[in-house]
Design an enzyme around this catalytic site. Structure first.
Site, PDB file in Angstrom:
ATOM      1  N   LYS A 107       0.810  -1.220   0.000  1.00 19.66           N
ATOM      2  CA  LYS A 107       0.000   0.000   0.000  1.00 19.66           C
ATOM      3  C   LYS A 107       0.845   1.274   0.000  1.00 19.66           C
ATOM      4  O   LYS A 107       0.316   2.353  -0.225  1.00 19.66           O
ATOM      5  CB  LYS A 107      -0.949  -0.017   1.187  1.00 19.66           C
ATOM      6  CG  LYS A 107      -1.984  -1.123   1.075  1.00 19.66           C
ATOM      7  CD  LYS A 107      -2.993  -1.085   2.193  1.00 19.66           C
ATOM      8  CE  LYS A 107      -4.106  -2.086   1.975  1.00 19.66           C
ATOM      9  NZ  LYS A 107      -3.683  -3.469   2.265  1.00 19.66           N
TER      10      LYS A 107
HETATM   11  C1  PLP Z   1      -4.440  -4.534   1.768  1.00 12.82           C
HETATM   12  C2  PLP Z   1      -3.716  -5.804   1.701  1.00 12.82           C
HETATM   13  C3  PLP Z   1      -4.170  -6.858   0.879  1.00 12.82           C
HETATM   14  C4  PLP Z   1      -5.450  -6.782   0.083  1.00 12.82           C
HETATM   15  O1  PLP Z   1      -5.369  -5.851  -0.968  1.00 12.82           O
HETATM   16  P1  PLP Z   1      -6.721  -5.352  -1.691  1.00 12.82           P
HETATM   17  O2  PLP Z   1      -6.276  -4.339  -2.671  1.00 12.82           O
HETATM   18  O3  PLP Z   1      -7.584  -4.774  -0.600  1.00 12.82           O
HETATM   19  O4  PLP Z   1      -7.352  -6.536  -2.317  1.00 12.82           O
HETATM   20  C5  PLP Z   1      -3.406  -8.014   0.813  1.00 12.82           C
HETATM   21  N1  PLP Z   1      -2.289  -8.156   1.543  1.00 12.82           N
HETATM   22  C6  PLP Z   1      -1.827  -7.170   2.358  1.00 12.82           C
HETATM   23  C7  PLP Z   1      -0.606  -7.419   3.159  1.00 12.82           C
HETATM   24  C8  PLP Z   1      -2.524  -5.960   2.461  1.00 12.82           C
HETATM   25  O5  PLP Z   1      -2.069  -5.012   3.281  1.00 12.82           O
END
Ligand code: PLP
Length: 431
Positions: A107
């Site tokens: 993210k």
């Molecule tokens: C947010 C997150 C996900 C999921 O991603 P999405 O875009 O919400 O599907 C998977 N793994 C980790 C470690 C995350 O922080």
């Protein structure tokens, strides 16, 4: 680029407005009016293009002309100041490591890109914007870090008390400056409900400009398309049939991959890998979309009962179930299966995966049973030490802490405890 609301009851929006508002006034998600594929020569020539240029060329149509080219170049260069390596596990399976950023979760890229866009749009504006987010773990840290010190932007993060890992809590409560953490006596769903109530509360929104920083926001969502192109660049010479297995929660990441495909990236298939929160896995079998309350798992960033980006995926495939099914497979796995996979990855390939990546690995294995000639890349979405307890327990070995994690561990937590929406509202109006 203009954006329309997927509820179709709001006027079209500029990129700037979509970033500042997050959600359309009819509560729909924004979607770009046009997607123009890049020429085939772009992908043929990809070996000669630096990562920042790939990013600039692929994101440009979505933000231009509101962000001028020279500004956008700086934004992508600053956003991508770390690596995105592919690690090969076997002839059929690789992993794309998306955890080399400041908070060691994928993210970081979306948060850093969005922060810089918002900072640019707000530079000559006296009105402050407040970014309000609920986090079940990784979003909070990435957003806090991405927005730290951005002029004219305040960040308020709600997290459920006792339900995020120690490292995750430190990452979002120790930064200070324009970042405020609210520790909520409740669950993640309670945090999210409070945030939703705030966005709908006119007595609040008439006094302050609130926006979101989850993958609902187009500036958080779209830059994630880079990952898929970066992996393609590293693998296309050795492998023709590349498939991505994406550990999915709100389905923002996989949906960004589908946007890369719409831009012409020559890939044919995605695997949506889920834990037991498997509304999409079930949908692809039954064609019935039945959200359920989320269930807590060891891959907690994917504990989502009603994935917000599913509606964007349907738009990409024109609401055609057959087209969707031809492009996406989905599998769901329990915590026990996930732990077994972590152990298998460790024993067979000497590689330490976090629980989310392990779910992605299981998705690859399942897909390869039917498609043995494919090369499946699972996205390793967080560094294993972010989930230290479960990782060390499963592989029965102590893990060294990377520098990014060590640097927050010694800092003091600063959070304001709240229990109700009125507490949140009072906090926002005072700050
Ligand atoms: C947010 C997150 C996900 C999921 O991603 P999405 O875009 O919400 O599907 C998977 N793994 C980790 C470690 C995350 O922080």
């Amino acid at each position: 680029m203009n954006y329309y609301s997927l509820n179709h009851k709001a006027p079209n929006s500029s990129f700037k407005n979509a970033v500042i508002k997050g959600l359309a006034p009819d509560k729909g998600l924004y979607f770009p009016e046009n997607i123009t594929p890049l020429p085939k020569s772009f992908f043929d020539n990809i070996d000669n293009l630096p990562y920042s240029e790939i990013a600039f060329e692929t994101i440009k149509q979505f933000v231009s002309p509101e962000i001028p080219d020279d500004v956008l170049k700086t934004i992508v260069e600053e956003t991508l100041s770390f690596d995105f390596p592919v690690a090969k596990l076997s002839d059929n399976i690789s992993t794309l490591e998306l955890f080399h950023g400041p908070t060691m979760a994928f993210k970081d890229v979306g948060a850093r890109f969005m922060a810089r866009c918002l900072g640019y749009f707000n530079q000559n504006n006296d009105k402050e914007v407040t970014v309000l987010v609920a986090t079940s773990g990784d979003t909070g840290g990435a957003v806090a870090n991405g927005f730290l010190g951005v002029k004219g932007v305040n960040v308020v993060i709600l997290y459920p008390s006792g339900k995020v890992s120690d490292i995750q809590e430190k990452q979002l409560t120790t930064l200070g400056q324009n970042i405020k953490a609210l520790e909520v006596n409740g669950t993640f769903d309670d945090c999210q409900a409070m945030v939703k109530t705030a966005f709908l509360d006119e007595s609040l929104t008439s006094k302050m400009q609130l926006t979101s920083a989850n993958s609902i926001n187009v500036a958080r969502w779209l830059p994630q398309l880079f990952y898929f192109i970066f992996a393609y660049k590293q693998l296309h010479k050795q492998h023709k049939d590349i498939v991505f297995s994406v550990p999915s929660g709100n389905f923002g990441n996989i949906c960004a991959g589908m946007m890369a495909q719409q831009l012409g990236l020559p890939i044919n298939h995605f695997v949506a890998s889920n834990n037991v929160n498997n509304v999409v896995t079930r949908y692809l079998v039954s064609q019935l979309y039945e959200p359920k309350p989320s269930i807590q798992t060891i891959s907690n960033a994917m504990d989502v009962g009603a994935p917000s980006n599913f509606i964007r995926i349907q738009e990409i495939y024109r609401n055609n179930f057959e087209t969707l099914k031809n492009n996406v497979s989905s599998y769901s796995f329990t915590d026990d299966e996930t732990k077994e996979a972590m152990l298998e990855i460790y024993n067979s390939y000497d590689y330490v995966a976090d629980p989310h990546g392990a779910v992605g690995y299981l998705g690859c294995k399942e897909y390869l049973k039917e498609n043995p000639n494919a090369h499946c890349v699972f996205l390793e979405t967080a560094h294993p030490t972010k989930f230290l307890d479960v990782v060390e327990e499963v592989i029965n070995e102590k893990q060294p802490l990377p520098e990014q994690i060590q640097s927050v561990m010694g800092k003091d937590k600063e959070a304001f405890v709240i229990s109700t929406y009125e507490d949140l509202k009072g906090f926002l109006l005072r700050s």
